[in-house]
Design an enzyme around this catalytic site. Structure first.
Site, PDB file in Angstrom:
ATOM      1  CB  ILE A  51      -7.980  11.776  -6.500  1.00  0.00           C
ATOM      2  CG1 ILE A  51      -8.571  11.226  -5.200  1.00  0.00           C
ATOM      3  CG2 ILE A  51      -9.095  12.215  -7.444  1.00  0.00           C
ATOM      4  CD1 ILE A  51      -9.451  12.238  -4.466  1.00  0.00           C
ATOM      5  CB  ALA A  52      -4.346  10.215  -3.716  1.00  0.00           C
ATOM      6  N   GLY A 112      -1.666   5.574  -1.544  1.00  0.00           N
ATOM      7  CA  GLY A 112      -0.768   5.684  -0.409  1.00  0.00           C
ATOM      8  C   GLY A 112      -0.511   4.342   0.230  1.00  0.00           C
ATOM      9  N   GLY A 113       0.136   4.361   1.392  1.00  0.00           N
ATOM     10  CA  GLY A 113       0.503   3.133   2.057  1.00  0.00           C
ATOM     11  C   GLY A 113      -0.671   2.328   2.567  1.00  0.00           C
ATOM     12  CG  MET A 114      -2.814   3.378   5.626  1.00  0.00           C
ATOM     13  SD  MET A 114      -3.721   4.272   6.885  1.00  0.00           S
ATOM     14  CE  MET A 114      -2.384   4.819   7.922  1.00  0.00           C
ATOM     15  CB  VAL A 173      -7.688   8.585  -2.143  1.00  0.00           C
ATOM     16  CG1 VAL A 173      -8.780   9.610  -1.839  1.00  0.00           C
ATOM     17  CG2 VAL A 173      -6.923   8.231  -0.871  1.00  0.00           C
ATOM     18  CE  LYS A 195      -6.473   7.161   2.580  1.00  0.00           C
ATOM     19  NZ  LYS A 195      -5.361   7.687   3.404  1.00  0.00           N
ATOM     20  CG  ASP A 197       1.646   9.464   8.918  1.00  0.00           C
ATOM     21  OD1 ASP A 197       2.849   9.799   8.911  1.00  0.00           O
ATOM     22  OD2 ASP A 197       1.105   8.879   7.967  1.00  0.00           O
TER      23      ASP A 197
END
Length: 251
Positions: free
Chosen positions: A16-17, A19-21, A24, A39, A133
């Protein structure tokens, strides 16, 4: 990364997503029969012993947060060298998606969002946790208008890991960084309030207060310039909301 089951318990149903880490995923918790979000950390982070130690500590702290405006952390761990965090699955969109779709939000909507994010931050700050953040991507809105702040703890773990400590670098998203983060000073609750003030400005006007050709140019503006009143860019913003944004971003 292709996953089917995490830790023998969470059956992945969709990505679903990203990111930088990490990535997800939406998954089904076979033990408690509920939908969750997982995540999965990038392998570059998983190989950093310093980061993993901090990730464990921050995941424990985040799991202790229990508030209707905070995305709950249910579980965390590792499997086959892959580290993950299991969170409450939120049916809704983040503020970035809403800004992309609508340009900006109406002032009454912005006030409602800010009040709910402030409630989440107050709960965390009272327990010694600073988000570090706060940005539109980390604020989710459900179908009934409930606001949920995500990723408590992870920003600190990333900021303190050796991976991010190259000279001249800062962690976080530069458009929302408080001056003390840019200078490498310790973050405290005021750091989150500054970032939320910038988010408020963007929600009201459809743009961030500082723009530049490079991250360094934007960071310099955070250090030297005051965030302008939102009404200067969007006349429909009330003096009261102007004062909220200016107070939150006061250096």
């Amino acid at each position: 990364m292709s996953l089917s089951t995490v830790d023998g318990r969470y059956q992945v149903t969709a990505r679903i997503a990203s990111g930088g880490m990490g990535e997800v995923y939406r998954a089904h918790d076979a033990v408690l029969a509920r939908e969750v979000a997982i995540k999965v950390l990038h392998q570059t982070l998983a190989g950093d012993a310093g980061f993993i130690d901090r990730f464990r500590r921050e995941a424990r702290s985040a799991a202790l947060l229990s508030h209707p405006n905070i995305v709950a952390v249910h579980d965390w761990g590792s499997t086959d060298g892959t580290y993950f965090m299991v969170m409450e699955y939120i049916r809704g969109r983040n503020l970035r998606d809403l800004l992309t779709a609508n340009g900006r939000l109406e002032p009454a909507q912005v006030a409602d969002v800010l009040l709910q994010v402030l409630a989440a931050l107050e709960h965390a700050h009272r327990r010694g946790i600073v988000h570090r953040d706060v940005k539109p991507e980390n604020v989710l809105v459900t179908g009934d208008g409930t606001v949920k702040v995500a990723d408590f703890g992870l920003a600190r773990a990333l900021a303190e890991s050796r991976i991010t400590q190259a000279p001249g670098t800062v962690t976080g998203t530069v458009q929302y960084l408080a001056p003390e983060q840019i200078q490498g000073d310790p973050a405290d609750p005021r750091t989150d309030l500054y970032a939320l003030g910038v988010v408020g400005y963007e929600l009201l006007t459809g743009q961030v207060p500082f723009m530049g050709e490079t991250s360094l140019a934007i960071a310099y503006k955070h250090l030297t310039d005051r965030v302008p009143a939102p009404s200067a860019a969007e006349p429909s913003v009330s003096p009261e909301l102007d004062r909220v944004v200016l107070a939150a971003t006061e250096k």
